[in-house]
Design an enzyme around this catalytic site. Structure first.
Site, mmCIF file in Angstrom:
data_model
loop_
_atom_site.group_PDB
_atom_site.id
_atom_site.type_symbol
_atom_site.label_atom_id
_atom_site.label_comp_id
_atom_site.label_asym_id
_atom_site.label_seq_id
_atom_site.Cartn_x
_atom_site.Cartn_y
_atom_site.Cartn_z
ATOM 1 C CD GLN A 36 -1.192 -0.027 3.736
ATOM 2 O OE1 GLN A 36 -2.347 0.357 3.600
ATOM 3 N NE2 GLN A 36 -0.721 -0.488 4.893
ATOM 4 C CG HIS A 61 -3.150 -4.323 2.672
ATOM 5 N ND1 HIS A 61 -4.214 -3.831 1.961
ATOM 6 C CD2 HIS A 61 -3.695 -4.899 3.783
ATOM 7 C CE1 HIS A 61 -5.349 -4.094 2.610
ATOM 8 N NE2 HIS A 61 -5.063 -4.742 3.702
ATOM 9 C CG PHE A 109 -1.653 -4.526 9.915
ATOM 10 C CD1 PHE A 109 -2.810 -4.861 9.235
ATOM 11 C CD2 PHE A 109 -0.618 -3.934 9.190
ATOM 12 C CE1 PHE A 109 -2.933 -4.634 7.867
ATOM 13 C CE2 PHE A 109 -0.727 -3.700 7.831
ATOM 14 C CZ PHE A 109 -1.888 -4.050 7.170
ATOM 15 C CD GLU A 113 -3.754 -8.263 6.007
ATOM 16 O OE1 GLU A 113 -3.607 -8.997 5.022
ATOM 17 O OE2 GLU A 113 -4.667 -7.415 6.079
ATOM 18 C CE LYS A 116 -10.501 -10.590 4.738
ATOM 19 N NZ LYS A 116 -10.758 -9.165 4.483
ATOM 20 C CG HIS A 117 -5.566 -12.528 3.671
ATOM 21 N ND1 HIS A 117 -6.448 -12.590 2.615
ATOM 22 C CD2 HIS A 117 -5.761 -11.313 4.241
ATOM 23 C CE1 HIS A 117 -7.147 -11.453 2.544
ATOM 24 N NE2 HIS A 117 -6.741 -10.661 3.520
#
Ligand SMILES: *[C@@H]1O[C@H](CO)[C@@H](O)[C@H](O)[C@H]1NC(C)=O
Ligand SMILES: *[C@@H]1O[C@H](CO)[C@@H](O)[C@H](O)[C@H]1NC(C)=O
Ligand SMILES: *[C@@H]1O[C@H](CO)[C@@H](O)[C@H](O)[C@H]1NC(C)=O
Ligand SMILES: *[C@@H]1O[C@H](CO)[C@@H](O)[C@H](O)[C@H]1NC(C)=O
Ligand SMILES: *[C@@H]1O[C@H](CO)[C@@H](O)[C@H](O)[C@H]1NC(C)=O
Length: 232
Positions: A36, A61, A109, A113, A116-117
């Site tokens: 980002q 990101h 953060f 991440e 989720k991923h």
């Protein structure tokens, strides 16, 4: 005897194919590596960012396992939860490459991440490797530097998609994807003389299933075709 050998050879071959199969299939097909541009992240955010002013360096990101099909969104898999136990050496590197631009809690953060991923590619990259690999790619393909060398500077000029994508492709040899955001300061219905534009938000590199080699990114851009891209 010959028959036996043949059948043995067949079994070995079948086993090899089976191994290839389990090694090449998984819950995802390739990775998006998303970096980002903090000034845009903060410009489109409703509240001020923790980084204020936001740094003019592309930062990570996320590394998102993905599928080619548009309606096969890969996320929130049943892997291990973020254990917050990365090696201290890696953590100090990630503080540079993967900071929480918006809220300032880096570990939080990273955890979001991963949960989720990262959980969707755990068969390929465990937690330490997932973050380590991301840091290595960030460092190896320095987008800030690539654009600087191509004289694409964050001075408020407007560009065509290819102006920004081409120099990145020249260096990485693979097609990147750009992600854009509408400019919140721009009138919704620009019935005036200023040229409508969008903001450059993110640069995506695509990676093979193994997370080691770059591949071309296709059809993953969020930029509007007909709009110039403002880099500021
Ligand atoms: C993504 O692709 C993999 C491998 O082809 C498949 O196993 C998985 O179910 C797909 N995921 C989604 C969300 O469609
Ligand atoms: C995770 O596991 C739960 C319970 O076994 C299941 O209901 C759910 O569909 C799974 N989710 C994914 C993304 O695989
Ligand atoms: C950062 O986030 C982590 C995980 O969510 C939390 O445990 C920690 O208290 C937070 N740190 C600060 C300074 O808010
Ligand atoms: C990336 O490039 C920028 C601009 O040239 C430079 O300031 C920065 O130190 C580089 N980052 C790394 C990790 O090499
Ligand atoms: C992009 O397209 C090429 C050629 O069709 C294909 O080989 C490659 O896997 C695609 N990559 C992505 C990330 O969709």
């Amino acid at each position: 005897m010959a028959m036996l050998k043949l059948s043995l050879a067949f079994d070995v071959l079948a086993f090899v194919f089976f191994l290839c199969f389990i090694m090449s299939t998984g819950s995802y097909q390739y990775f998006l590596f998303v970096q980002q541009w903090p000034p845009t992240t903060c410009a489109v955010r409703k509240k001020p960012c923790y980084q204020n002013p936001p740094s003019k360096i592309f930062t990570i990101h996320g590394l998102w396992p993905s599928n080619y099909s548009k309606n096969a969104w890969v996320a929130n898999c049943n892997g291990t939860r973020f254990s917050n136990s990365l090696s201290p050496a890696l953590e100090s590197k990630l503080k540079k490459s993967w900071p929480d631009v918006e809220s300032g809690n880096d570990t939080d953060f990273w955890g979001r991440e991963w949960n989720k991923h990262g959980t969707c590619s755990e068969q390929t990259l465990d937690q330490e490797l997932y973050f380590q690999r991301s840091h290595i790619i960030w460092k190896a393909f320095n987008i800030t530097n690539i654009l600087q060398n191509a004289k694409i500077l964050p001075t408020g000029s407007k560009w065509d998609y290819a102006d920004i994508a081409s120099p990145i492709k020249t260096v990485t040899t693979k097609m990147p994807a750009l992600r854009c955001k509408p400019d919140p300061t721009q009138p919704k219905n620009p019935n005036n003389l200023t040229m409508p534009h969008q903001l450059l938000h993110e640069v995506v590199l695509c990676l093979h299933y193994n997370g080691r080699v770059l591949i071309d990114c296709n059809h993953t851009s969020t930029c509007k075709n007909n709009l110039k891209i403002l880099f500021q």
